[in-house]
Structures are given as structure tokens and as C-alpha cells.
Design an enzyme around this catalytic site. Structure first.
Site, PDB file in Angstrom:
ATOM      1  N   ASP A  82       0.812  -1.225   0.000  1.00 46.14           N
ATOM      2  CA  ASP A  82       0.000   0.000   0.000  1.00 46.14           C
ATOM      3  C   ASP A  82       0.843   1.273   0.000  1.00 46.14           C
ATOM      4  O   ASP A  82       0.631   2.172   0.829  1.00 46.14           O
ATOM      5  CB  ASP A  82      -0.946   0.011   1.204  1.00 46.14           C
ATOM      6  CG  ASP A  82      -1.793  -1.236   1.292  1.00 46.14           C
ATOM      7  OD1 ASP A  82      -2.237  -1.720   0.245  1.00 46.14           O
ATOM      8  OD2 ASP A  82      -2.015  -1.731   2.411  1.00 46.14           O
ATOM      9  N   GLU A 122     -11.291   1.371  -3.987  1.00 45.95           N
ATOM     10  CA  GLU A 122     -10.638   1.794  -2.741  1.00 45.95           C
ATOM     11  C   GLU A 122      -9.355   2.551  -3.055  1.00 45.95           C
ATOM     12  O   GLU A 122      -9.014   2.800  -4.214  1.00 45.95           O
ATOM     13  CB  GLU A 122     -10.329   0.579  -1.865  1.00 45.95           C
ATOM     14  CG  GLU A 122      -9.455  -0.461  -2.529  1.00 45.95           C
ATOM     15  CD  GLU A 122      -9.383  -1.772  -1.754  1.00 45.95           C
ATOM     16  OE1 GLU A 122     -10.053  -1.897  -0.720  1.00 45.95           O
ATOM     17  OE2 GLU A 122      -8.646  -2.671  -2.207  1.00 45.95           O
TER      18      GLU A 122
END
Length: 558
Positions: free
Chosen positions: A56, A228
Site C-alpha cells: 500500500d 478503494e
């Protein structure tokens, strides 16, 4: 801030118990992957730029420097902060979560905790917004120095969901984006929406109405899942909404939309996705999979670049090294960014930025290398992590010069609290990790080296005294509880060297008691340390571990 015994003692008024510590002389990690043996031409760099569990990635530029943060889930210190001058060579300078008072992960599985941080820089201040899953919700942390200290979490209780990020518009307004459930009842599993709300920097809270920018994904007719990781950036008068879609597994992708107005409506790019590996042949050599969760930044020369996560697989579906950080240039076509054309494989070697350093090495962030810690510094190296947040001081460097002194705890690797275990990322499919320790003298103390994926999937190669002899054992947990799979009795010795080797799914466990290396167990199943088997979102780690034997734990550490 680096965490050592002296720091922990100042934070916890917990007495050190009488049980004698275990002394580790050194720890060494060495990796040699085939994909890293390819020479890197002048002006090129190696992918991933951060090998091993670095998922991430989010990136921000401050002047001529770049700063990157990653998810760390239930490891501590949390949210590592990296600095680079050229997008290729990265150095960890701190952590956003480096004080036990900031967050608590007790009771959580290793894949809970801090998810998908997003970093931004604005008017001399660094901002990180993040979600502490099952441990507080969404929060903001700030710093004027990215190395820290970072503020305590400022909680954002009015928003739910995950993956918040900030966008600073050039008119002085600030906006908070995040993933959350759609309006009403979700139509299908994985149906999510991207929301936005204005943000008050002075009060550090969102305000005003929230609005859905994307419902479902770029093509709602196909029931897209898990939109997302939203980021907005502005270029040539366009607002670009950059999101991940498809889940963080093999179907992962990156999509882009744009609008002339910050509130939309946002038009999806006709050639989405702008990054994915999901349509490539499954039998390709050295596959890179799971690509997505990208963040874009403009380089020093005006060219744009993308950092994103991806995984290096073996056996089709297994990856013990977790989700790693990759870098690729962005090509602009007709006002749209493209990270990688469809059907192209993510390269392990690529041409670097024009401003890339020609003298620095990427090791130990990536490539093949040997890394060794002699435990001769007054604090813990930044490569090490704790499993959850320590609540008592169980290690130090001061009491025995040049050695890591680790006090055994009753907490074992299957705990949902903090065991006496130091974790270093496994960065290679083919690797060796070894350590030298002083064999515990006290009966009931067990110590050695562990390979750990989560509290239900791990190996522990340990030693314990048995009268005038010592017993070496290998304990394995593949989701059904720990069990001993190999033992041997050895003559008593003051010191012992232990090692774990891995080659894809093949893990072996050896020892040297003064007569050269011998194997206790070879050919153990390493897939139980892979993310697809163990579950969750993290990668495997290795490191020294000490514990009180199970039959002696009643009343220990109380």
C-alpha cells in the site's frame, strides 16, 4: 525514534523479572533470488524498489525530496516513513506510530491494525491519514519533520470505511476522501463507494456534506468490487481521481477518472485499467501479480511516476514476501495517465528517472545482498519490528555489550499480545537467516530463531536445557496449533548457531554446535508462510525469539 530497552523502560514502569535473559551475538540475513541476478544497465533500476512486505505505498514530494509510507498492520513501530532523492533509492527515516501510547494492537490478528496510509505535504507540514482497523478507526497524524516526532492520532469519528486520503486544492480548500459502504444496502459483496468531504485543517476534522464520487467502480454494470485507495491530484486544470479496483489479490487493478470540477462528475478513462497483471498467462516465468493501489507523483524533471504494490509469486499462487513496493514511469496520452499498457509484464529492471543517482546501491531495499546485525549499537536497527506493541521491557543492549539481551516471556508466537520476538522482513524467495546465541542456562527457557507469518502460521527452531544436555527442536504451526516435528539431543554447549533457509516452498532448519552445520529438518512446507495459505495481507518475517516453556507458564510474568 528507535526502540530499545532504555526507551521502553522509560515508557513502562514494569519490573524486569528474575528469569535470566537469552543473549544473541548476531543475526544475519542473506538473499539470492534468480530475478535479482540480472545485471542493471547504467541509468536503470531494479523492481521492486522495496522488496519484502511493503504494501500500500503512498508517496508525496516536498521540494526536491520524496517521502513514502506503507501499511504495517499489527507490527510496531507502525507506518514506516522512507525518504528518497530519486524515487529509486529509499532510506527509512522514521515511523508515524513509534510510541506505545499512540495505538494498541492487543487482541488483534496480525492483518488488522493500520491499513493503507496516505501521505501528503502542504505548507511545511506532513500529513498522514490512515485507518486503525479494529483499533480506533480513521485518524490523522502530522509532523513538520517526516523523521518525526509525529503527533498522536487525531481521530476522525464522523467517517467510516478505510483508505482515507487528503487533497489540497490550489484555492486553499482541503478535501478528505475515503472508501466506505454505498448509499443504502450494497447490491453485492464487494460493492463499495468513494466518498469525499471538505476538511478543516485548523480543526483537523471534516465538515459539511459528504458526497459519493464513485459508486461501485468505473463500470457499475459489471458489479466491480472493492473500489478503494482513492487519491485526487490536479494537472492542467483537470482533477484526476485515482483508485484501486478488484481487490488486492490477482484481480487487482488501478483505474483513473477525471473532472473539471473537484466534486465531479468524474468521467472514467476509456482505456481503464491503467495498471493490472490479471490478464496475463498464469504460466509465465517469475510472475508479478496483484498489481494495484498506485499513487502518482511528479518527478524533479516534470515526468510522472507511480508507486504501487505487487507480489512475486512461486507455484502459481504462493508469495511469502508479501505485497511489495514497485515503481514505474507514467505515460500521458491525450490527457490521461497510463502506468503500464495492457498485456505487458511489470519489468524487474527498468530505465530510471533522469535525476536518478548513479552511485548509490539499492541494497538492502532490494536485489541480492547480505545484511548482518552485530547488536553493537545502543538502539535497535530500523529493519526490526515487534509483533504488536510491547507492554514491558524485554530487550536491551546495555547489560551485555555487543549482544542482544532478550528476556523470555510466557507469550509464544501464537499469542494475540506481544511475544519476545524481533521480526525482520523476508525479502527473497531464496534466502538464509541465521543467528548465534548463548544457550539458555535456566530450565524452562527456550530460545532460537523463528519464521513467522501470523499467530497461526509459523516455524520455531529452538533449544532448551535438558539436564546436562541440550535439546534442539523444531515446532510448526500450520493453522492447527503448534506441534513438534523434529528433535535431537546434543552435548551441552555455551553457544549455538541456528539457521533457516528457504527456496520457494522448501524450508530447511539447521544448527552448528561447534562441529559444522547439520540439518535438523529439511524440506518442510514453506507454503504455510505464504499469504494465500495463511490469509491476511502481510508477508513472512524472520528473527530471534525467546519464551518460557509451555509447561512453566502458569504465573509467569505476573
Amino acid at each position: 525514534m528507535k526502540i530499545g530497552m532504555l526507551v521502553l523502560c522509560s515508557m513502562f514502569a514494569v519490573p524486569v523479572l528474575a528469569r535470566q535473559p537469552v543473549l544473541f551475538d548476531w543475526f544475519e540475513y542473506s538473499g539470492k533470488d534468480t530475478v535479482f541476478e540480472t545485471p542493471v544497465p547504467e541509468g536503470s533500476y531494479r523492481n521492486p524498489v522495496l522488496a519484502g512486505f511493503h504494501p500500500d505505498p503512498s508517496i508525496a514530494r516536498a521540494g526536491d525530496r520524496f517521502y513514502l509510507v506503507n501499511s504495517s498492520f499489527a507490527f510496531f513501530p507502525g507506518i514506516p516513513v522512507f525518504e528518497s532523492t530519486d524515487l529509486v533509492h529509499w532510506r527509512q527515516i522514521g515511523n508515524v506510530i513509534d510510541r506505545p501510547s499512540q495505538l494498541d494492537f492487543d487482541g488483534l490478528g496480525m492483518s488488522r491494525g493500520v491499513f493503507a496510509p496516505a501521505i501528503e505535504y502542504h505548507d511545511g507540514v506532513f500529513y498522514v491519514v490512515n485507518t486503525a482497523v479494529d483499533s480506533g478507526g480513521n485518524f490523522l497524524a502530522t509532523a513538520t519533520d517526516p523523521a518525526g516526532p509525529w503527533s498522536d492520532p487525531v481521530w476522525l469519528p464522523t467517517i467510516g470505511g478505510i483508505d482515507p486520503s487528503l487533497f489540497f486544492d490550489d484555492d486553499g480548500r482541503t478535501y478528505l476522501l475515503n472508501n466506505d459502504a454505498p448509499v443504502g444496502t450494497p447490491r453485492y459483496d464487494g460493492h463499495r463507494a468513494i466518498w469525499m468531504q471538505e476538511f478543516d485543517l485548523a480543526k483537523k476534522q471534516p465538515f459539511g456534506p459528504r458526497k459519493v464520487l464513485i459508486d461501485g467502480g468505473v463500470d457499475p454494470s459489471k458489479n466491480p468490487i472493492w473500489i478503494e485507495g482513492p487519491h485526487i491530484f490536479k494537472r492542467d486544470g483537470w482533477y484526476y481521481l485515482n483508485c484501486a479496483e478488484g481487490g488486492t489479490g490477482p484481480q487487482h487493478s488501478q483505474v483513473i477518472l477525471r473532472s473539471r470540477e473537484v466534486w465531479g462528475p468524474y468521467e472514467p478513462y476509456g482505456n481503464n485499467p491503467i495498471l493490472t497483471q490479471r490478464d496475463l498467462p498464469g504460466d509465465r516465468v517469475h510472475p508479478v501479480t496483484n498489481a494495484g493501489h498506485a499513487d502518482l507523483v511528479e518527478g524533479l524533471d516534470g515526468r510522472w511516476w507511480a508507486t504501487f504494490l505487487a507480489s512475486r509469486n512461486y507455484g502459481g499462487v504462493h508469495y511469502n514476501t508479501g505485497r511489495e513496493t514497485f515503481l514505474l514511469p507514467v505515460e500521458w496520452k491525450d490527457g490521461w495517465p497510463m502506468i503500464l499498457e495492457p498485456d505487458l509484464e511489470i519489468p524487474y529492471v527498468a530505465a530510471g528517472p533522469a535525476f536518478m543517482s548513479r552511485t548509490e546501491t539499492q541494497a538492502p531495499s532490494t536485489g541480492n545482498f547480505t545484511w548482518r546485525d552485530e547488536f553493537d549499537k545502543p538502539e535497535l536497527d530500523r529493519a526490526w519490528m515487534y509483533v504488536r506493541v510491547p507492554k514491558q521491557p524485554w530487550l536491551d543492549f546495555a547489560s551485555h555489550a555487543g549482544q542482544l539481551s532478550m528476556r523470555p516471556l510466557s507469550e509464544a508466537l501464537d499469542t494475540l499480545r506481544n511475544p519476545a520476538f524481533l521480526a525482520r522482513r523476508q525479502q527473497h524467495t531464496t534466502f538464509e537467516a541465521s543467528t548465534a546465541l548463548r544457550v539458555p542456562v535456566e530450565a524452562g527457557t527456550e530460545a532460537g530463531i523463528a519464521a513467522f507469518q501470523n499467530e497461526t502460521h509459523w516455524y520455531f527452531l529452538g533449544v532448551r536445557r535438558q539436564g546436562k544436555r541440550m535439546e534442539l527442536f523444531l515446532e510448526k504451526n500450520g493453522g492447527e496449533g503448534g506441534r513438534i516435528v523434529a528433535t535431537t539431543m546434543l552435548p551441552a554447549s555455551d553457544s549455538l548457531e541456528l539457521k533457516i533457509t528457504g527456496d520457494a516452498a522448501d524450508y530447511s532448519f539447521g544448527y552448528d554446535a561447534g562441529r559444522g552445520w547439520q540439518w535438523l529438518k529439511q524440506g518442510e512446507d514453506g507454503t504455510l508462510l505464504s499469504t494465500d495459505v495463511a490469509g491476511g495481507f502481510i508477508g513472512a518475517v524472520v528473527g530471534p525469539h525467546a519464551r518460557i516453556a509451555p509447561n512453566e507458564r502458569n504465573g509467569a510474568d505476573k
